[in-house]
Design a protein around this motif. Sequence first.
Motif, PDB file in Angstrom:
ATOM      1  N   ARG A   1       0.864  -1.176   0.000  1.00 28.63           N
ATOM      2  CA  ARG A   1       0.000   0.000   0.000  1.00 28.63           C
ATOM      3  C   ARG A   1       0.904   1.231   0.000  1.00 28.63           C
ATOM      4  NH1 ARG A   1      -3.464  -3.164   3.701  1.00 28.63           N
ATOM      5  NH2 ARG A   1      -5.407  -3.620   2.590  1.00 28.63           N
ATOM      6  N   TRP A   2       0.785   2.019  -1.033  1.00 26.57           N
ATOM      7  CA  TRP A   2       1.718   3.123  -1.239  1.00 26.57           C
ATOM      8  C   TRP A   2       1.434   4.313  -0.339  1.00 26.57           C
ATOM      9  CZ3 TRP A   2       5.066   0.411  -3.324  1.00 26.57           C
ATOM     10  CH2 TRP A   2       4.809  -0.461  -4.388  1.00 26.57           C
ATOM     11  N   PHE A   3       2.511   4.981   0.066  1.00 27.56           N
ATOM     12  CA  PHE A   3       2.425   6.243   0.808  1.00 27.56           C
ATOM     13  C   PHE A   3       2.524   7.400  -0.189  1.00 27.56           C
ATOM     14  CE2 PHE A   3       4.627   4.011   4.599  1.00 27.56           C
ATOM     15  CZ  PHE A   3       3.407   3.575   5.090  1.00 27.56           C
ATOM     16  N   TRP A   4       1.589   8.294  -0.105  1.00 28.35           N
ATOM     17  CA  TRP A   4       1.616   9.453  -0.991  1.00 28.35           C
ATOM     18  C   TRP A   4       2.907  10.235  -0.848  1.00 28.35           C
ATOM     19  CZ3 TRP A   4       1.521  14.596   0.900  1.00 28.35           C
ATOM     20  CH2 TRP A   4       1.450  15.580  -0.078  1.00 28.35           C
ATOM     21  N   THR A   5       3.445  10.277   0.355  1.00 27.15           N
ATOM     22  CA  THR A   5       4.630  11.087   0.621  1.00 27.15           C
ATOM     23  C   THR A   5       5.919  10.448   0.129  1.00 27.15           C
ATOM     24  OG1 THR A   5       4.643  10.090   2.813  1.00 27.15           O
ATOM     25  CG2 THR A   5       3.667  12.283   2.603  1.00 27.15           C
ATOM     26  N   GLY A   6       5.910   9.152  -0.205  1.00 27.96           N
ATOM     27  CA  GLY A   6       7.154   8.503  -0.589  1.00 27.96           C
ATOM     28  C   GLY A   6       7.124   7.793  -1.932  1.00 27.96           C
ATOM     29  N   ALA A   7       5.941   7.340  -2.360  1.00 27.49           N
ATOM     30  CA  ALA A   7       5.856   6.551  -3.580  1.00 27.49           C
ATOM     31  C   ALA A   7       6.083   7.400  -4.821  1.00 27.49           C
ATOM     32  CB  ALA A   7       4.491   5.868  -3.661  1.00 27.49           C
ATOM     33  N   SER A   8       6.737   6.810  -5.812  1.00 27.29           N
ATOM     34  CA  SER A   8       6.935   7.487  -7.091  1.00 27.29           C
ATOM     35  C   SER A   8       5.593   7.603  -7.809  1.00 27.29           C
ATOM     36  CB  SER A   8       7.916   6.694  -7.953  1.00 27.29           C
ATOM     37  OG  SER A   8       7.378   5.415  -8.278  1.00 27.29           O
ATOM     38  N   SER A   9       5.537   8.481  -8.787  1.00 29.92           N
ATOM     39  CA  SER A   9       4.293   8.652  -9.540  1.00 29.92           C
ATOM     40  C   SER A   9       3.915   7.361 -10.251  1.00 29.92           C
ATOM     41  CB  SER A   9       4.442   9.794 -10.550  1.00 29.92           C
ATOM     42  OG  SER A   9       5.511   9.541 -11.454  1.00 29.92           O
ATOM     43  N   ALA A  10       4.925   6.580 -10.688  1.00 31.04           N
ATOM     44  CA  ALA A  10       4.646   5.314 -11.367  1.00 31.04           C
ATOM     45  C   ALA A  10       3.924   4.343 -10.432  1.00 31.04           C
ATOM     46  CB  ALA A  10       5.947   4.697 -11.868  1.00 31.04           C
ATOM     47  N   LYS A  11       4.360   4.278  -9.202  1.00 25.53           N
ATOM     48  CA  LYS A  11       3.720   3.384  -8.238  1.00 25.53           C
ATOM     49  C   LYS A  11       2.345   3.904  -7.843  1.00 25.53           C
ATOM     50  CE  LYS A  11       7.862   1.320  -6.216  1.00 25.53           C
ATOM     51  NZ  LYS A  11       8.666   1.098  -5.003  1.00 25.53           N
ATOM     52  N   TRP A  12       2.257   5.215  -7.625  1.00 29.23           N
ATOM     53  CA  TRP A  12       0.983   5.782  -7.193  1.00 29.23           C
ATOM     54  C   TRP A  12      -0.085   5.577  -8.262  1.00 29.23           C
ATOM     55  CZ3 TRP A  12      -0.741   6.842  -2.646  1.00 29.23           C
ATOM     56  CH2 TRP A  12      -1.887   7.623  -2.492  1.00 29.23           C
ATOM     57  N   LYS A  13       0.299   5.730  -9.539  1.00 32.45           N
ATOM     58  CA  LYS A  13      -0.648   5.550 -10.644  1.00 32.45           C
ATOM     59  C   LYS A  13      -1.044   4.086 -10.803  1.00 32.45           C
ATOM     60  CE  LYS A  13       0.916   9.572 -13.299  1.00 32.45           C
ATOM     61  NZ  LYS A  13       1.636  10.040 -14.527  1.00 32.45           N
ATOM     62  N   SER A  14      -0.141   3.180 -10.460  1.00 38.09           N
ATOM     63  CA  SER A  14      -0.439   1.754 -10.608  1.00 38.09           C
ATOM     64  C   SER A  14      -1.417   1.260  -9.550  1.00 38.09           C
ATOM     65  CB  SER A  14       0.847   0.937 -10.530  1.00 38.09           C
ATOM     66  OG  SER A  14       1.358   0.903  -9.202  1.00 38.09           O
ATOM     67  N   GLY A  15      -1.541   2.004  -8.456  1.00 40.70           N
ATOM     68  CA  GLY A  15      -2.434   1.593  -7.377  1.00 40.70           C
ATOM     69  C   GLY A  15      -1.779   0.601  -6.437  1.00 40.70           C
ATOM     70  N   ASP A  16      -2.412   0.377  -5.300  1.00 39.06           N
ATOM     71  CA  ASP A  16      -1.902  -0.609  -4.352  1.00 39.06           C
ATOM     72  C   ASP A  16      -1.856  -1.978  -5.014  1.00 39.06           C
ATOM     73  OD1 ASP A  16      -1.805   1.428  -2.522  1.00 39.06           O
ATOM     74  OD2 ASP A  16      -3.695   0.900  -1.556  1.00 39.06           O
TER      75      ASP A  16
END
Length: 292
Positions: free
Chosen positions: A149-164
Amino acid sequence: MGDVLVGFHAAWEFDSDSVLIRFERGIRRPRLFQALGERRIPYEALRSVEVSAGRRGTVVLHAVPRQGADPLMEAANGQLKEDADPYRLVLPADRETLASYYADELRAALGPAAKEPAERHLVAAPPPPLHFKAYDGKASFDGRSVVFRWFWTGASSAKWKSGDQTFAIGELAGVEWRSPEILNGYLRLLERDAPERPSGEADQDPAAVVFGLGYGPVHESLPFAASVLQAVRAAGPAPDGPERATVRRAGSTGRDPADIADRIRHLGELHEAGLLTDVEFSTKKAELLAEL
């Protein structure tokens, strides 16, 4: 043997077919030892036993596991510092004779295949459920699947866009752990159907979480990696057909309330540490609450 040999950080209790290693708790004890608690090591899991001089008036009784026998050491892949090796028992130098005696006893108990790689794990990994916080997300394992589960404060845009991400154990071929004590540490999951070993940066790979200062410490991330690796080795072939599509790397478009609460707590920690302003904290908190 039935004896107990007590060292500075652990006690070894010798049975007829295994040695039970009990790790002591304390401020100066390696945190990995405290996290492990105790481990039973079958003699058939050992490759060799050595006695050598240690530092500052000590002697070391060192058991070396067979390749592939211990998921913890397999995941560590030689990256543990000497003092954090759970197979080393440090004793006062005046107990060298005693250490040599037990080394001889252990050598006599080694199995006929001691020099060969183990066909299966012979030492148990820490059992799930397990979880830890990485720099860019939270990793959890319930015995059946791994969730990032990605953290908004640390995850790259690629991970955030891919979703948990959710990875069923049957879809995995192994794990790759790079110690957080080494630059650019990470935990990467290796998928069975991947065409080749991933080569990109872990911070851009949705199948990996990256470590950082205070995130993914050895005593949390390594037992996690070992537990996942053991489950992968024990799992059967990946499912085929429609069932396979439902379990493989399932990114979710919605948000779990528990995930939202965890993200808000993470934001609160950053706010209290002075890494987020009041406005930034309030804005992002409102955005997360709006996703419920």
